[in-house]
Scaffold this active site. Structure first.
Site, short mmCIF file in Angstrom:
data_model
loop_
_atom_site.label_atom_id
_atom_site.label_comp_id
_atom_site.label_asym_id
_atom_site.label_seq_id
_atom_site.Cartn_x
_atom_site.Cartn_y
_atom_site.Cartn_z
N ILE A 154 -16.48 20.23 -40.64
CA ILE A 154 -17.72 19.87 -41.32
C ILE A 154 -18.01 20.83 -42.46
CG2 ILE A 154 -20.21 19.60 -41.03
CD1 ILE A 154 -19.58 18.76 -38.10
N ASP A 173 -16.29 33.09 -42.57
CA ASP A 173 -15.62 32.54 -41.39
C ASP A 173 -14.47 33.47 -41.05
OD1 ASP A 173 -13.98 31.10 -39.58
OD2 ASP A 173 -14.71 29.19 -40.37
N CYS A 232 -27.75 22.26 -39.43
CA CYS A 232 -27.44 20.95 -38.86
C CYS A 232 -26.28 21.08 -37.87
CB CYS A 232 -27.06 19.96 -39.96
SG CYS A 232 -28.41 19.55 -41.07
N ASP A 258 -32.07 20.32 -38.24
CA ASP A 258 -31.81 19.09 -37.49
C ASP A 258 -31.58 19.38 -36.01
OD1 ASP A 258 -31.23 16.25 -37.30
OD2 ASP A 258 -29.12 16.80 -37.06
N GLU A 263 -33.79 21.14 -26.80
CA GLU A 263 -33.89 19.74 -27.20
C GLU A 263 -34.02 18.85 -25.96
OE1 GLU A 263 -30.67 18.60 -29.77
OE2 GLU A 263 -31.17 20.09 -31.28
N HIS A 281 -32.19 15.76 -34.56
CA HIS A 281 -30.74 15.79 -34.30
C HIS A 281 -30.08 14.49 -34.78
CE1 HIS A 281 -27.64 18.00 -31.60
NE2 HIS A 281 -27.02 17.39 -32.61
N LEU A 282 -30.22 14.24 -36.07
CA LEU A 282 -29.70 13.01 -36.68
C LEU A 282 -28.35 13.19 -37.35
CD1 LEU A 282 -32.95 11.66 -38.42
CD2 LEU A 282 -32.03 11.05 -36.17
N GLY A 283 -27.75 14.37 -37.21
CA GLY A 283 -26.51 14.66 -37.93
C GLY A 283 -25.44 13.59 -37.82
N ALA A 284 -25.29 13.04 -36.63
CA ALA A 284 -24.24 12.03 -36.40
C ALA A 284 -24.80 10.62 -36.36
CB ALA A 284 -23.51 12.34 -35.10
#
Length: 531
Positions: A154, A173, A232, A258, A263, A281-284
């Site tokens: 991602i 990273d 997100c 998100d 949750e 939590h609308l990421g997917a």
């Protein structure tokens, strides 16, 4: 009998049809995951379980899942699955890390736009009939510095989209190589530099002990004044209370979240603050992503149940369908080598060394290791498989090492397994012939060529005349037929071995009769899973 799969959460009908088209029996009960008691009652009838987030796969459920071989999670997160418990019971846990990558990355970019231009608040104000043009002064994304924490599937897409917006992208990273960073067109930096330079920060890492609160109060204090933070990825990566204080003080200019530490999120320190954009939590949550992950999990589970191919497993090395076809005989050989060593070793094992030579050295060694350890540990626990065996070995303190080398002998490739105990080392080697059948080719340094059968008998003795006759006569008198007979010796008159492939097991009385002849140092029956 065809494998049977239960779908206990809402999944695309296309995915359900994939199971049926592949010849797998499937029961689609999308509300069953919410009924824990009923799920406990039926789970023992299934080889596979396909879920989303509603079904909770607990240790209690796994104890009832006597047939279960694979759990497929349509999505990335597996917070609702007890993965260690599944591993101990030999159940593969798969997810679908690529099916919603684009959708989640796009949501992060959308959230960045929303917080940069205060779009949600401006929309609410305008709906109320206000015209507060001067109130909502935003900032451009053009030429701003975006700090990306985590450059996996991602995060890489976010970097690409941000570069298309002509942002300057810096990335933190620990696993990002300079070569990969250059290919992505980003600058690799350490975390402190990212915090100090970024105008926007977006997170794309899993939640682990190392990443929990990676944006802590201390880290947020190191950020550039006026920074905007987007999450997100996973709740718990940012200290929400500390971020709320930084928003109130004006140090952080905005945030877009998100995901939340708890949750469903009905309360958060971020709720109600100006220029904070929040979504549930609308990421997917796009039509394409839901379809993609459902299809992907159905295909992955079908491949495993029908061909043994493993993709995107969290507790076992991946083995593609192509690898499974080529490696099948070698995986079987590795298992047989482990089974031989396990049955021949009575004392505690301290280490296992596995040598891969020639053509097999270029294969998936991690999967081959798992097969060898599974064969070895079945003597201790008959229920172990390639998933659970490494865990059982680790719990017993067994060290596992691997060596690979180019072709060094007469065979195109071979595997040699050496078991180490406090008192000795025992080794066995094998290969796969052109007919696809595994063979043992060396035991204790003595060369042989032994076909592997379900029921075998191993003996050691001095190289003297009459051994073949003694074995043949004793077994013949007991009605035990010899399908294949292999002999080997270190030198004339030296140590010798015999390995017999029998049509049926030799019962204890026959073994005692052979021992009573006084001609054998060792008489050991062996069993192998050749199905």
């Amino acid at each position: 009998m065809a494998p049977r799969v239960l779908v206990s959460d809402k999944l695309s009908e296309t995915a359900v049809q994939i199971f049926r088209d592949r010849g797998i029996e499937v029961d689609y009960m999308p509300d069953l995951g919410k009924d824990k008691d009923r799920l406990l009652e039926v789970i023992g009838d299934y080889d596979g379980l396909a879920i989303r987030s509603a079904t909770k796969v607990t240790e209690k459920l796994l104890e009832r899942a006597s047939r279960l071989k694979v759990i497929g999670r349509a999505g990335i997160g597996v917070d609702n699955i007890d993965v260690p418990a599944a591993s101990r019971r030999g159940v593969i846990v798969m997810n679908t890390p690529f099916g919603n990558a684009v959708t989640t990355a796009e949501h992060a970019i959308a959230m960045m736009f929303a917080v940069a231009r205060q779009l949600p608040e401006a929309s609410v104000s305008t709906h109320q009939g206000k015209w507060e043009k001067n109130r909502f002064m935003g900032v451009e994304l053009f030429n701003k510095t975006l700090g990306v924490i985590g450059v996996g599937n991602i995060g890489s897409i976010v970097c690409d989209r941000a570069l298309g917006l002509h942002m300057k992208v810096i990335a933190y990273d620990p696993y990002l190589s300079e070569e990969r960073a250059q290919k992505l067109g980003v600058t690799k930096v350490d975390l402190d530099e990212l915090l100090a330079r970024a105008d926007f920060i977006t997170l794309h890492v899993p939640l682990t002990e190392k990443t929990r609160n990676i944006l802590s109060a201390e880290a947020i204090a190191k950020t550039k004044k006026g920074v905007r933070i987007i999450n997100c990825a996973r709740g718990g990566l940012v200290d929400e209370a500390a971020l709320a204080e930084a928003l109130k003080s004006g140090h952080v200019a905005g945030a877009a979240f998100d995901v939340f530490e708890k949750e469903p999120a009905t309360d958060s320190p971020l709720f109600g603050l100006p220029n904070v954009v929040v979504t549930p939590h609308l990421g997917a949550s796009t039509t394409e992503a839901q379809e993609n992950v459902a299809i992907q999990v159905a295909e992955q589970m079908s491949d495993y149940l029908l061909t043994g191919a493993v993709q995107n497993a969290l507790n076992m090395p991946s083995v593609t369908a192509e690898e499974a076809a080529v490696m099948g005989p070698w995986l079987k050989l590795a298992q047989h080598l482990g089974a031989f060593a396990g049955q021949m070793t009575q004392e505690p094992i301290t280490a296992v060394n596995i040598l891969y030579d020639g053509v097999v050295a270029g294969m998936n060694l991690e999967a081959l290791n798992c097969a060898a350890i599974a064969g070895l540990m079945k003597v201790v626990n008959p229920d172990v498989n390639m998933v659970s065996a490494p865990i059982v070995a680790r719990e017993r303190g067994i060290r596992i090492s691997t060596t690979h080398q180019e072709k060094s002998g007469a065979f195109e490739g071979y595997i040699k397994l050496t078991v180490v105990t406090d008192g000795r080392e025992r080794s066995i080697a094998g290969t796969v012939f052109s007919d696809g059948k595994p063979r043992f080719i060396q035991i204790k340094g003595i060369n042989i060529d032994a076909e592997i059968g379900a029921h075998m008998l191993y003996t050691t003795n001095e190289d003297v005349p009459g051994i073949i006759g003694t074995l043949g006569q004793t077994l013949g008198e007991a009605g035990v037929n010899i399908a294949n007979f292999t002999l080997g010796r270190a030198a004339p008159g030296g140590d010798a071995i015999a390995l017999l492939y029998l049509d049926k097991p030799a019962d204890p009385a026959v073994l005692d009769a052979l021992r009573a002849t006084g001609r054998f140092h060792q008489v050991q029956p062996l069993e192998f899973d050749v199905a």
